[in-house]
Design a protein around this motif. Structure first.
Motif, PDB file in Angstrom:
ATOM      1  N   HIS A 226       0.845  -1.195   0.000  1.00  0.00           N
ATOM      2  CA  HIS A 226       0.000   0.000   0.000  1.00  0.00           C
ATOM      3  C   HIS A 226       0.877   1.242   0.000  1.00  0.00           C
ATOM      4  CE1 HIS A 226       0.989  -0.379   4.273  1.00  0.00           C
ATOM      5  NE2 HIS A 226       0.628   0.890   4.428  1.00  0.00           N
ATOM      6  N   GLN A 227       0.283   2.357  -0.406  1.00  0.00           N
ATOM      7  CA  GLN A 227       0.973   3.641  -0.424  1.00  0.00           C
ATOM      8  C   GLN A 227       0.048   4.712   0.138  1.00  0.00           C
ATOM      9  OE1 GLN A 227       1.141   3.225  -4.488  1.00  0.00           O
ATOM     10  NE2 GLN A 227       2.792   1.736  -4.431  1.00  0.00           N
ATOM     11  N   ILE A 228       0.630   5.685   0.844  1.00  0.00           N
ATOM     12  CA  ILE A 228      -0.134   6.798   1.393  1.00  0.00           C
ATOM     13  C   ILE A 228       0.497   8.095   0.923  1.00  0.00           C
ATOM     14  CG2 ILE A 228      -0.828   7.993   3.508  1.00  0.00           C
ATOM     15  CD1 ILE A 228      -0.896   5.276   4.907  1.00  0.00           C
ATOM     16  N   TYR A 229      -0.337   8.971   0.355  1.00  0.00           N
ATOM     17  CA  TYR A 229       0.139  10.249  -0.186  1.00  0.00           C
ATOM     18  C   TYR A 229      -0.527  11.400   0.560  1.00  0.00           C
ATOM     19  CZ  TYR A 229       0.802   7.071  -4.187  1.00  0.00           C
ATOM     20  OH  TYR A 229       1.114   6.008  -4.996  1.00  0.00           O
ATOM     21  N   SER A 230       0.215  12.462   0.781  1.00  0.00           N
ATOM     22  CA  SER A 230      -0.372  13.710   1.271  1.00  0.00           C
ATOM     23  C   SER A 230      -0.888  14.500   0.079  1.00  0.00           C
ATOM     24  CB  SER A 230       0.677  14.535   2.029  1.00  0.00           C
ATOM     25  OG  SER A 230       1.073  13.874   3.209  1.00  0.00           O
ATOM     26  N   LEU A 231      -2.088  15.030   0.182  1.00  0.00           N
ATOM     27  CA  LEU A 231      -2.724  15.750  -0.919  1.00  0.00           C
ATOM     28  C   LEU A 231      -2.656  17.254  -0.710  1.00  0.00           C
ATOM     29  CD1 LEU A 231      -5.948  13.569  -1.413  1.00  0.00           C
ATOM     30  CD2 LEU A 231      -3.742  13.354  -2.570  1.00  0.00           C
ATOM     31  N   ASP A 232      -2.529  17.983  -1.798  1.00  0.00           N
ATOM     32  CA  ASP A 232      -2.568  19.443  -1.751  1.00  0.00           C
ATOM     33  C   ASP A 232      -4.008  19.957  -1.718  1.00  0.00           C
ATOM     34  OD1 ASP A 232       0.168  19.757  -1.731  1.00  0.00           O
ATOM     35  OD2 ASP A 232       0.342  19.912  -3.906  1.00  0.00           O
ATOM     36  N   ASN A 233      -4.967  19.082  -1.996  1.00  0.00           N
ATOM     37  CA  ASN A 233      -6.371  19.491  -1.983  1.00  0.00           C
ATOM     38  C   ASN A 233      -6.755  20.070  -0.628  1.00  0.00           C
ATOM     39  OD1 ASN A 233      -5.778  17.193  -3.729  1.00  0.00           O
ATOM     40  ND2 ASN A 233      -7.929  17.263  -4.333  1.00  0.00           N
ATOM     41  N   LYS A 234      -7.492  21.172  -0.632  1.00  0.00           N
ATOM     42  CA  LYS A 234      -8.048  21.700   0.610  1.00  0.00           C
ATOM     43  C   LYS A 234      -9.300  20.903   0.965  1.00  0.00           C
ATOM     44  CE  LYS A 234      -6.431  26.463  -0.071  1.00  0.00           C
ATOM     45  NZ  LYS A 234      -6.841  27.877  -0.225  1.00  0.00           N
ATOM     46  N   ASN A 235      -9.558  20.776   2.265  1.00  0.00           N
ATOM     47  CA  ASN A 235     -10.782  20.130   2.732  1.00  0.00           C
ATOM     48  C   ASN A 235     -11.866  21.201   2.825  1.00  0.00           C
ATOM     49  OD1 ASN A 235     -12.834  18.747   4.005  1.00  0.00           O
ATOM     50  ND2 ASN A 235     -11.485  17.681   5.412  1.00  0.00           N
ATOM     51  N   HIS A 236     -12.750  21.249   1.852  1.00  0.00           N
ATOM     52  CA  HIS A 236     -13.738  22.322   1.764  1.00  0.00           C
ATOM     53  C   HIS A 236     -14.940  22.114   2.680  1.00  0.00           C
ATOM     54  CE1 HIS A 236     -11.947  24.680  -1.504  1.00  0.00           C
ATOM     55  NE2 HIS A 236     -11.518  23.521  -1.973  1.00  0.00           N
ATOM     56  N   HIS A 237     -14.889  21.100   3.535  1.00  0.00           N
ATOM     57  CA  HIS A 237     -15.985  20.864   4.472  1.00  0.00           C
ATOM     58  C   HIS A 237     -15.535  20.966   5.923  1.00  0.00           C
ATOM     59  CE1 HIS A 237     -17.716  19.383   0.743  1.00  0.00           C
ATOM     60  NE2 HIS A 237     -18.890  19.554   1.297  1.00  0.00           N
ATOM     61  N   VAL A 238     -14.287  21.390   6.132  1.00  0.00           N
ATOM     62  CA  VAL A 238     -13.764  21.634   7.473  1.00  0.00           C
ATOM     63  C   VAL A 238     -12.924  22.904   7.415  1.00  0.00           C
ATOM     64  CG1 VAL A 238     -12.288  20.771   9.323  1.00  0.00           C
ATOM     65  CG2 VAL A 238     -13.690  19.161   8.025  1.00  0.00           C
ATOM     66  N   GLY A 239     -13.109  23.809   8.359  1.00  0.00           N
ATOM     67  CA  GLY A 239     -12.308  25.029   8.364  1.00  0.00           C
ATOM     68  C   GLY A 239     -12.994  26.161   9.097  1.00  0.00           C
ATOM     69  N   LEU A 240     -12.293  27.274   9.205  1.00  0.00           N
ATOM     70  CA  LEU A 240     -12.789  28.419   9.963  1.00  0.00           C
ATOM     71  C   LEU A 240     -13.643  29.337   9.102  1.00  0.00           C
ATOM     72  CD1 LEU A 240      -9.554  29.327  11.962  1.00  0.00           C
ATOM     73  CD2 LEU A 240     -11.608  28.216  12.849  1.00  0.00           C
ATOM     74  N   GLY A 241     -14.740  29.810   9.676  1.00  0.00           N
ATOM     75  CA  GLY A 241     -15.607  30.762   8.993  1.00  0.00           C
ATOM     76  C   GLY A 241     -16.501  30.118   7.952  1.00  0.00           C
ATOM     77  N   MET A 242     -17.531  30.860   7.571  1.00  0.00           N
ATOM     78  CA  MET A 242     -18.422  30.430   6.493  1.00  0.00           C
ATOM     79  C   MET A 242     -18.888  31.660   5.737  1.00  0.00           C
ATOM     80  SD  MET A 242     -20.831  27.335   7.937  1.00  0.00           S
ATOM     81  CE  MET A 242     -20.785  26.384   6.412  1.00  0.00           C
ATOM     82  N   TYR A 243     -19.449  31.428   4.569  1.00  0.00           N
ATOM     83  CA  TYR A 243     -20.112  32.517   3.846  1.00  0.00           C
ATOM     84  C   TYR A 243     -21.300  31.953   3.076  1.00  0.00           C
ATOM     85  CZ  TYR A 243     -17.608  30.953  -0.395  1.00  0.00           C
ATOM     86  OH  TYR A 243     -17.113  30.222  -1.448  1.00  0.00           O
ATOM     87  N   GLY A 244     -22.250  32.832   2.808  1.00  0.00           N
ATOM     88  CA  GLY A 244     -23.451  32.423   2.087  1.00  0.00           C
ATOM     89  C   GLY A 244     -24.201  33.656   1.614  1.00  0.00           C
ATOM     90  N   GLU A 245     -25.375  33.436   1.013  1.00  0.00           N
ATOM     91  CA  GLU A 245     -26.139  34.545   0.453  1.00  0.00           C
ATOM     92  C   GLU A 245     -27.455  34.763   1.194  1.00  0.00           C
ATOM     93  OE1 GLU A 245     -24.873  32.209  -2.011  1.00  0.00           O
ATOM     94  OE2 GLU A 245     -23.139  33.551  -2.181  1.00  0.00           O
ATOM     95  N   LEU A 246     -27.787  36.031   1.364  1.00  0.00           N
ATOM     96  CA  LEU A 246     -29.098  36.382   1.880  1.00  0.00           C
ATOM     97  C   LEU A 246     -30.173  36.054   0.846  1.00  0.00           C
ATOM     98  CD1 LEU A 246     -28.173  39.895   3.308  1.00  0.00           C
ATOM     99  CD2 LEU A 246     -28.872  37.930   4.707  1.00  0.00           C
ATOM    100  N   GLU A 247     -31.374  35.807   1.320  1.00  0.00           N
ATOM    101  CA  GLU A 247     -32.487  35.544   0.402  1.00  0.00           C
ATOM    102  C   GLU A 247     -32.714  36.726  -0.527  1.00  0.00           C
ATOM    103  OE1 GLU A 247     -34.700  32.814  -1.056  1.00  0.00           O
ATOM    104  OE2 GLU A 247     -34.451  32.399   1.079  1.00  0.00           O
ATOM    105  N   GLU A 248     -32.668  37.930   0.047  1.00  0.00           N
ATOM    106  CA  GLU A 248     -32.826  39.170  -0.720  1.00  0.00           C
ATOM    107  C   GLU A 248     -31.722  40.139  -0.317  1.00  0.00           C
ATOM    108  OE1 GLU A 248     -35.074  39.655  -3.029  1.00  0.00           O
ATOM    109  OE2 GLU A 248     -36.268  37.832  -2.697  1.00  0.00           O
ATOM    110  N   GLU A 249     -31.179  40.858  -1.285  1.00  0.00           N
ATOM    111  CA  GLU A 249     -30.135  41.833  -0.969  1.00  0.00           C
ATOM    112  C   GLU A 249     -30.711  42.988  -0.157  1.00  0.00           C
ATOM    113  OE1 GLU A 249     -30.143  44.560  -5.036  1.00  0.00           O
ATOM    114  OE2 GLU A 249     -28.580  43.032  -4.767  1.00  0.00           O
TER     115      GLU A 249
END
Length: 365
Positions: A226-249
């Motif tokens: 077996h082989q194990i590699y470290s990935l450069d991909n960011k984990n887009h489901h874990v991390g600090l902060g969030m952002y999103g959109e209001l229903e109406e501006e």
């Protein structure tokens, strides 16, 4: 149920390995093998909260902020930290802190803020880096499903809101058992050709030990290739902060009024108005100056956080409305969130939500 078992169950939902390296999360004091009489959920495990736990017969406090953050060289009750910890120890009460493990959780602190604002299409503001790895293992075709099941059960193959993700390629493998070997198939000193599957899965780094252990336990070979590699991909489901959109501006002033109402605020400190409509909103509970540039890069129209300094407001660069709503105020929904999570997990003993005031900041209006 013991404190150790309760903590183990909480960790399945909010893994402490998600916490930032500087943090002090986990069991801060208490005997893990003691049975739980009740759980008190709070924001800060201060002395008045420990008193509340005593009155409610709760011997486990699950708190957001760790009462012990930097090292203690003595326990004499000379400050608010030592008084709280001493009282907890004297009354056989354990304290368990979650803090940035919940900050980094997709459904954690910042999800609570976004939900209060009614934001849609929520995404992580600062995804975790250096967090993902890939495992490739070669398995006899007849054992492929067994090994996959073991990998999935150990936590491999989870990508965002999908699990049991893998990719398999069939091929021909060769090996020659030499002296000292005890081969699953074939004979010593004779090259063996095997019909094998190459299985690839992605996993979060902290799960590596349990995943490799499960793989080896399910694999028939004496030596598991077996082989194990470290990935450069960011984990887009874990991390600090969030952002999103209001229903109406909204107009900027209307947006500030909306935030004051939703968070029950007396005051909001903010950067200069830009005469822009507010649609995309970034948030980071607690001290969030570190997320300002990320919010600008995500083209947020407004950014909500706490504990900003004078020069932080200049970072808006007339591109975004920066709003300091207060440290505690931005995290005020955490206690309810944790209470709901624990109530769903444990129904056999009492879980209470603290009613004590722990916000040290007051306002004279």
């Amino acid at each position: 149920m013991t404190i150790r078992k309760v903590i183990s169950e909480i960790d399945k939902r909010i893994p402490l390995q998600q916490a930032e390296g500087f943090d002090n999360v986990g069991l801060l004091c208490g005997v893990p093998d003691r049975n739980v009489s009740g759980i008190l959920v709070c924001h800060d495990a201060l002395e008045n909260v420990v008193d509340e736990a005593i009155k409610k017969n709760c011997n486990l406090i699950v708190c957001f902020h760790p009462i012990i953050f930097s090292g203690l060289k003595s326990l004499t009750g000379k400050n608010y930290v030592e008084r709280a910890v001493l009282k907890a120890i004297e009354n056989k009460i354990a304290i368990y802190a979650i803090h940035t493990a919940f900050d980094n959780d997709f459904f954690g602190v910042n999800h609570g803020i976004c939900s209060q604002l009614g934001l849609k299409n929520m995404k992580i503001l600062q995804p975790k880096e250096n967090n993902l790895k890939q495992l490739t293992v070669f398995v006899p075709k007849d054992y492929s499903e067994k090994v996959k099941e073991a990998l999935f059960s150990a936590g491999a193959g989870s990508i965002g809101f999908y699990d049991e993700c893998s990719f398999t390629i069939n091929g021909n493998g060769t090996f020659r058992p030499i002296e000292g070997s005890n081969p699953f198939s074939g004979q010593q000193n004779i090259r063996e050709n095997a019909d094998e599957d190459m299985i690839s899965v992605i996993f979060e780094e902290f799960k590596q030990g349990q995943i490799v252990g499960a793989m080896k336990a399910a694999h028939p070979y004496e030596e598991v290739a077996h082989q194990i590699y470290s990935l450069d991909n960011k984990n887009h489901h874990v991390g600090l902060g969030m952002y999103g959109e209001l229903e109406e501006e909204m107009d900027e002033k209307d947006f500030l009024g909306f935030v004051k109402e939703k968070f029950g605020l007396e005051v909001i400190k903010h950067s200069a108005f830009n005469n822009k409509k507010i649609k995309r909103v970034g948030v980071l509970g607690g001290s969030g100056a570190s997320g300002i540039r990320a919010a600008v890069s995500r083209k947020c129209d407004a950014y909500l956080t706490g504990d900003l300094k004078y020069h932080d407001y200049f970072l808006a660069e007339s591109k975004m409305l920066i709003c300091d709503i207060g440290h505690y105020e931005s995290e005020q929904f955490v206690t309810q969130q944790l209470f709901e999570i624990l109530s769903q997990k444990f129904s056999t003993f009492a879980i209470s939500k603290s009613i004590e005031k722990t916000n040290p900041v007051n306002y004279f209006i």
